[in-house]
Design a protein around this motif. Structure first.
Motif, PDB file in Angstrom:
ATOM      1  N   ALA A  63     -55.431  -8.202  -4.533  1.00 16.44           N
ATOM      2  CA  ALA A  63     -55.370  -6.973  -5.336  1.00 16.44           C
ATOM      3  C   ALA A  63     -56.758  -6.550  -5.795  1.00 16.44           C
ATOM      4  O   ALA A  63     -57.109  -5.356  -5.743  1.00 16.44           O
ATOM      5  N   ASN A  64     -57.568  -7.502  -6.236  1.00 17.71           N
ATOM      6  CA  ASN A  64     -58.920  -7.176  -6.693  1.00 17.71           C
ATOM      7  C   ASN A  64     -59.819  -6.747  -5.543  1.00 17.71           C
ATOM      8  O   ASN A  64     -60.667  -5.865  -5.691  1.00 17.71           O
ATOM      9  N   TYR A  65     -59.640  -7.381  -4.406  1.00 19.06           N
ATOM     10  CA  TYR A  65     -60.390  -7.010  -3.201  1.00 19.06           C
ATOM     11  C   TYR A  65     -60.087  -5.561  -2.816  1.00 19.06           C
ATOM     12  O   TYR A  65     -60.987  -4.799  -2.449  1.00 19.06           O
ATOM     13  N   ALA A  66     -58.815  -5.164  -2.933  1.00 17.47           N
ATOM     14  CA  ALA A  66     -58.421  -3.779  -2.628  1.00 17.47           C
ATOM     15  C   ALA A  66     -59.078  -2.800  -3.608  1.00 17.47           C
ATOM     16  O   ALA A  66     -59.517  -1.716  -3.217  1.00 17.47           O
ATOM     17  N   LYS A  67     -59.160  -3.190  -4.887  1.00 11.57           N
ATOM     18  CA  LYS A  67     -59.833  -2.340  -5.874  1.00 11.57           C
ATOM     19  C   LYS A  67     -61.319  -2.186  -5.537  1.00 11.57           C
ATOM     20  O   LYS A  67     -61.876  -1.085  -5.630  1.00 11.57           O
ATOM     21  N   LEU A  68     -61.944  -3.286  -5.169  1.00  8.43           N
ATOM     22  CA  LEU A  68     -63.361  -3.258  -4.824  1.00  8.43           C
ATOM     23  C   LEU A  68     -63.607  -2.384  -3.607  1.00  8.43           C
ATOM     24  O   LEU A  68     -64.563  -1.595  -3.565  1.00  8.43           O
ATOM     25  N   LYS A  69     -62.743  -2.489  -2.620  1.00 11.69           N
ATOM     26  CA  LYS A  69     -62.871  -1.667  -1.415  1.00 11.69           C
ATOM     27  C   LYS A  69     -62.680  -0.190  -1.728  1.00 11.69           C
ATOM     28  O   LYS A  69     -63.427   0.668  -1.252  1.00 11.69           O
TER      29      LYS A  69
END
Length: 386
Positions: free
Chosen positions: A135-141
């Motif tokens: 989920a955090n990786y998706a936010k960063l992307k």
């Protein structure tokens, strides 16, 4: 018994190595097929992208690099490398982590490593569950994609400056985490979660220490096609020497250093603003306030063309009132002007003439209330108009 001793020594070396990671480049959020234990579908990185660490690997190590990259991108939590050579495995692992700050959950974490048959197994201590990581990786992307779209039509210099200013405007220095990292020798303990050390903390949580600033800046520049890596060393402040991290980047084939952290100061009154003292500086400038750790992967930096002061006509080999006057006039409406001189002696001349001899007030638009400051090298003068 000898095998046990070798294993213990290896684990100690692993822990020490993570405290002094050497950094490099390309940032792509890859779409990767799932990977099984038996079969690895290589997700080849774009070889047109620059990676200091990747380029030093042998052909066999490159295969391990691509295999490991695919596994990380598939959110695996344990990585099997098809080699019996523990030093080679750690070299490859360090290279991938250094080149890919977007995999934020692996930044500055402790790992364990052991041999299993003909392979080395590397197991990082990830403090988040993988659902949170995804989920955090998706936010960063998503945030990175948004920033890239805003800079699409800019030149590389403009992009480098935009991301520099974006991080300054949107990120606060996390003094508490900086103390904890220093106390821990630069590596997080098992189960310890400290997002300020990575790109996610800097961009999505808006708090970072020097490594977080550097990871975020590296990631954004590489996603923009600008070669950028990270450098570890020591920064010399008024309070003494401190462990530090900053960036090295390439514009039009020439290399520069940028220290976003040190360009994000907090004034005595608590106010914050942009500084450009460490934007695109060369070796000579860097060595006045920084030293680079032995073994860091760097390039010679001798250019001055994209230095902020040189590029914007704010640099002067020698002081004369006639030369600085039009620059000061242009800066009044913006509330401040920053000037850089070739030496402390020339900056002292400027300060003496402009302030002590009251020449500054001969310029139309300068009010009676003016403040000024000089940087630690004595070569840069900032004047603030009220």
């Amino acid at each position: 018994m000898k095998a046990l001793k070798r294993l213990i020594i290896f684990l100690i070396v692993v822990a020490l190595a993570l405290a002094f990671l050497k950094y490099a480049i390309p940032v792509v959020f890859p779409k990767v097929e799932s990977v099984s234990e038996e079969t690895v579908t290589l997700n080849k990185t774009d070889e047109s992208l620059f990676t200091l660490n990747r380029e030093r690997l042998s052909d066999d190590e490159l295969l391990l690099y691509e295999s490991l990259l695919s596994r990380i991108a598939s959110f695996e939590t344990e990585f099997k490398l098809d080699t019996k050579d523990s030093k080679q495995a750690m070299k490859v692992y360090d290279a991938v982590i250094a080149d890919h700050p977007e995999y934020y959950w692996l930044s500055y974490v402790s790992i364990s490593a052991y041999q299993k048959g003909s392979s080395i197994i590397i197991s990082p201590y990830i403090s988040e569950d993988m659902d949170s990581v995804k989920a955090n990786y998706a936010k960063l992307k998503a945030l990175s994609d948004e920033l890239l779209s805003e800079t699409e039509s800019m030149s590389n210099y403009e992009k480098a400056l935009y991301f520099h200013n974006y991080l300054i405007d949107n990120t606060s220095y996390d003094s508490s985490s900086a103390y904890d990292v220093t106390a821990g020798g630069g590596v997080l303990e098992r189960g310890q979660y400290m997002p300020s050390v990575n790109a996610y903390g800097a961009l999505c949580l808006n708090k970072a220490i020097c490594s977080g600033y550097a990871c975020a800046y590296q990631m954004l520049l590489n996603m923009s096609g600008i070669p950028c890596s990270r450098v570890k060393g020591t920064g010399f402040e008024n309070s003494g020497a401190v462990g530090h991290e900053w960036n090295i980047l390439c514009l039009d084939g020439e290399w520069y250093y940028t220290d976003v952290t040190w360009d994000d100061p907090v004034a005595d009154d608590g106010s914050e603003g942009h500084e450009y003292d460490y934007f695109c500086i060369n070796d000579a400038e860097l060595n006045k306030t920084h030293s680079i750790n032995e073994g860091e992967l760097i390039k010679p930096c001798s250019a001055t063309g994209y230095n902020y002061f040189v590029y914007n006509g704010l640099y002067f080999e020698s002081y004369s009132f006639e030369s600085v006057r039009p620059v000061i006039e242009n800066g009044i409406s913006g509330g401040a002007v920053r000037l850089k001189f070739s030496s402390k002696e020339e900056a002292d001349k400027a300060l003496s003439d402009l302030i002590d001899n009251y020449k500054l007030w001969e310029i139309d638009g300068v009010s009676e209330s003016v403040s000024y400051g000089v940087d630690s090298t004595g070569e840069r003068l900032a004047i603030f108009f009220k």
